[in-house]
Write a protein that holds these residues in place. Structure first.
Motif, PDB file in Angstrom:
ATOM      1  N   ARG A 335       0.895  -1.081   0.071  1.00  0.00           N
ATOM      2  CA  ARG A 335       0.035   0.132  -0.239  1.00  0.00           C
ATOM      3  C   ARG A 335       0.986   1.372  -0.020  1.00  0.00           C
ATOM      4  NH1 ARG A 335      -2.850  -0.826   4.564  1.00  0.00           N
ATOM      5  NH2 ARG A 335      -4.358  -1.931   3.459  1.00  0.00           N
ATOM      6  N   TYR A 336       2.075   1.224   0.825  1.00  0.00           N
ATOM      7  CA  TYR A 336       2.780   2.447   0.858  1.00  0.00           C
ATOM      8  C   TYR A 336       4.182   2.371   0.135  1.00  0.00           C
ATOM      9  CZ  TYR A 336      -0.363   2.854   4.852  1.00  0.00           C
ATOM     10  OH  TYR A 336      -1.401   2.939   5.533  1.00  0.00           O
ATOM     11  N   GLY A 337       4.382   1.385  -0.712  1.00  0.00           N
ATOM     12  CA  GLY A 337       5.503   1.375  -1.766  1.00  0.00           C
ATOM     13  C   GLY A 337       5.347   0.561  -2.683  1.00  0.00           C
ATOM     14  N   THR A 338       6.406   0.432  -3.710  1.00  0.00           N
ATOM     15  CA  THR A 338       5.763  -0.290  -4.998  1.00  0.00           C
ATOM     16  C   THR A 338       6.664  -1.549  -5.102  1.00  0.00           C
ATOM     17  OG1 THR A 338       8.095   0.751  -5.706  1.00  0.00           O
ATOM     18  CG2 THR A 338       6.028   2.041  -6.195  1.00  0.00           C
ATOM     19  N   ARG A 339       7.422  -1.944  -4.001  1.00  0.00           N
ATOM     20  CA  ARG A 339       8.103  -3.171  -3.999  1.00  0.00           C
ATOM     21  C   ARG A 339       8.044  -3.854  -2.489  1.00  0.00           C
ATOM     22  NH1 ARG A 339      13.771  -3.107  -5.484  1.00  0.00           N
ATOM     23  NH2 ARG A 339      13.697  -5.265  -5.228  1.00  0.00           N
ATOM     24  N   CYS A 340       7.901  -5.088  -2.503  1.00  0.00           N
ATOM     25  CA  CYS A 340       7.786  -6.027  -1.029  1.00  0.00           C
ATOM     26  C   CYS A 340       8.510  -7.089  -1.349  1.00  0.00           C
ATOM     27  CB  CYS A 340       6.329  -6.085  -0.660  1.00  0.00           C
ATOM     28  SG  CYS A 340       6.233  -7.030   0.730  1.00  0.00           S
ATOM     29  N   GLU A 341       9.339  -7.476  -0.336  1.00  0.00           N
ATOM     30  CA  GLU A 341      10.151  -8.533  -0.081  1.00  0.00           C
ATOM     31  C   GLU A 341       9.851  -9.276   1.158  1.00  0.00           C
ATOM     32  OE1 GLU A 341      14.347  -7.859  -1.098  1.00  0.00           O
ATOM     33  OE2 GLU A 341      13.799  -7.340  -3.554  1.00  0.00           O
ATOM     34  N   VAL A 342       9.922 -10.512   0.909  1.00  0.00           N
ATOM     35  CA  VAL A 342       9.595 -11.501   2.125  1.00  0.00           C
ATOM     36  C   VAL A 342      10.891 -12.319   2.324  1.00  0.00           C
ATOM     37  CG1 VAL A 342       8.065 -12.898   3.582  1.00  0.00           C
ATOM     38  CG2 VAL A 342       7.142 -11.144   2.122  1.00  0.00           C
ATOM     39  N   SER A 343      11.267 -12.403   3.377  1.00  0.00           N
ATOM     40  CA  SER A 343      12.381 -13.720   3.579  1.00  0.00           C
ATOM     41  C   SER A 343      11.957 -14.139   5.142  1.00  0.00           C
ATOM     42  CB  SER A 343      13.690 -12.883   3.840  1.00  0.00           C
ATOM     43  OG  SER A 343      13.695 -11.900   4.873  1.00  0.00           O
ATOM     44  N   VAL A 344      12.763 -15.594   5.133  1.00  0.00           N
ATOM     45  CA  VAL A 344      12.788 -16.439   6.426  1.00  0.00           C
ATOM     46  C   VAL A 344      13.987 -16.793   6.684  1.00  0.00           C
ATOM     47  CG1 VAL A 344      11.581 -18.370   7.215  1.00  0.00           C
ATOM     48  CG2 VAL A 344      10.153 -17.123   5.430  1.00  0.00           C
ATOM     49  N   ALA A 345      14.270 -16.698   7.844  1.00  0.00           N
ATOM     50  CA  ALA A 345      15.460 -17.235   8.544  1.00  0.00           C
ATOM     51  C   ALA A 345      14.995 -18.086   9.788  1.00  0.00           C
ATOM     52  CB  ALA A 345      16.440 -16.141   9.005  1.00  0.00           C
TER      53      ALA A 345
END
Length: 426
Positions: A335-345
């Protein structure tokens, strides 16, 4: 400074500290008794016995005929048979006392040999010759010196075992209380009944009262907001029906207001429900869960990608609740950006799920405020681009706490926007 240094090496668990409190005085007492006993038994007794033998050796050297009745083996030797130096085993500490006492009390004593625990050999220079005097070690040292150490080790181990069993029984109620409190902090209800000492029982009853009070408050909050939301749906339905009879130019703005009210009611109800309808915790693959959330977002046309998946295994989670938290974070990010990245550790000790965007972010001094319910940060997150009610981060933080974890906000080093981390201990 000393106590701070010592604190780093102290046991961190209650069991280790209690065991140290029990074992340390026992060991210290045994050491003190041992030092006193050894000083009396191995030094004073050995000195006394050695002085008596020294007088008898002096008489036997002067009159060899009484050597055998006194229990000595005496023979004349030449200078070539005289050893170069005194001899004893390095760990024969009582031999030091024996050698010092005999040297002081026997005139003409040249060498002392203590080859083992059974024999003592002296080389004494008489008036006319050099004599070798041999006798039993038992005449100058206390017999069976190892009995002290055997008794110390045996009874020390026995008392330690008894203390261990007693300590385990005393700490078991505390461990059960800690496990029940930890489970309640992670949103699970485990059966618990107070037991143990009076103080532990009092703490257990206080925990049960607190748990019941919190559960009642959560239930009352859910029922209240559910009732309010249900009661508001009826007038909203009537408004929507009445608006349908108006002209388009008059109806559309009012319908948007009604939709906004409906969205607010749904958001309030979702927050009020919390984790009450998310089922029990179960072993869940967090990597598969994140991939499913990202895939659903991509099917909805959202610019969401998986940045990194590190680790594998199952974690005890409430998958529906955690999925809702991730969907809220991803929704805020797109909603507030143009890109989203998700990561898991995923490590042996913790699970970290990170959601990053390239939006304006949140100032550090307002990040704590942003996780409170119904808080909207207009300058930081550009509310004109969304229609949120300030519950997305609050719901995600509440779900993280229900899992015994935490929601942390920061600045994304990868994208430059907001970084939201859900960290859950395993």
């Amino acid at each position: 400074m000393f106590f701070q240094w010592l604190k780093r090496y102290m046991p961190r668990g209650l069991y280790g500290r209690a065991a140290l409190i029990l074992v340390l005085p026992v060991v210290t007492l045994q050491l003190v008794i041992s030092v006193v006993f050894i000083q009396r038994h191995f030094e004073d007794v050995s000195q006394q016995m050695s002085r008596e033998v020294a007088r008898e050796v002096t008489l036997a050297v002067r009159d060899p005929s009484i050597a055998v009745p006194l229990g000595f083996s005496l023979r004349r030797v030449g200078e070539a048979e005289l050893p170069e130096r005194d001899a004893r085993r390095w760990y024969d500490f009582s031999g030091l006392v024996v050698m010092a006492t005999l040297t002081r009390n026997i005139a003409g004593l040249e060498r002392i040999l203590l080859p083992d625990d059974s024999h003592v050999v002296l080389y004494v220079r008489g008036e006319d010759a050099l004599a070798e005097v041999a006798f039993s070690r038992r005449r100058v040292s206390a017999s069976n010196p190892h009995q002290l150490l055997v008794n110390m080790v045996f009874f020390g181990a026995l008392m330690t075992l008894i203390s261990f069993l007693y300590l385990r029984n005393q700490l078991r109620p505390i461990t059960r209380l800690a496990a029940a409190a930890e489970a309640f902090g992670r949103g699970r209800h485990e059966a618990y009944s107070p037991s143990g000492a009076i103080e532990v029982r009092a703490a257990g009853h206080a925990f049960l009262d607190m748990r019941n009070r919190i559960e009642r408050q959560i239930e009352q909050r859910t029922m209240m907001l559910s009732g309010v939301s249900h009661d508001l749906r009826t007038p909203l339905t009537r408004l929507r029906l009445g608006l349908s009879m108006l002209e388009d130019e008059d109806r559309l703005p009012l319908e948007r207001d009604v939709e906004d009210m409906q969205r607010l009611i749904d958001a309030f109800l979702d927050f009020a429900r919390g984790n009450s309808q998310d089922g029990q915790a179960e072993p869940t693959d967090p990597v598969a869960l994140v991939e499913a959330v990202v895939a659903d977002a991509q099917r909805g046309g959202k610019p969401v990608t998986v940045a990194e998946l590190d680790g594998e295994g199952a974690v005890t989670l409430r998958p529906r609740a955690l999925r809702r938290a991730l969907e809220n974070l991803v929704g805020n990010a797109v909603r507030y950006g143009t890109r989203c990245e998700v990561s898991v550790a995923l490590t042996e000790r913790s699970l970290r799920i990170r959601v990053e965007d390239d939006g304006p972010g949140i100032p550090p001094d307002r990040r704590e405020e942003a996780m409170r319910p119904f808080v909207r940060l207009d300058p930081a997150r550009n509310q004109d681009r969304g229609s949120g009610v300030g519950l997305g981060l609050a719901i995600a933080a509440d779900i993280a706490r229900a899992h015994g974890g935490v929601l942390r906000l920061g600045e994304s080093a990868r994208l430059g926007g907001l970084r939201a981390d859900i960290v859950i201990a395993r």
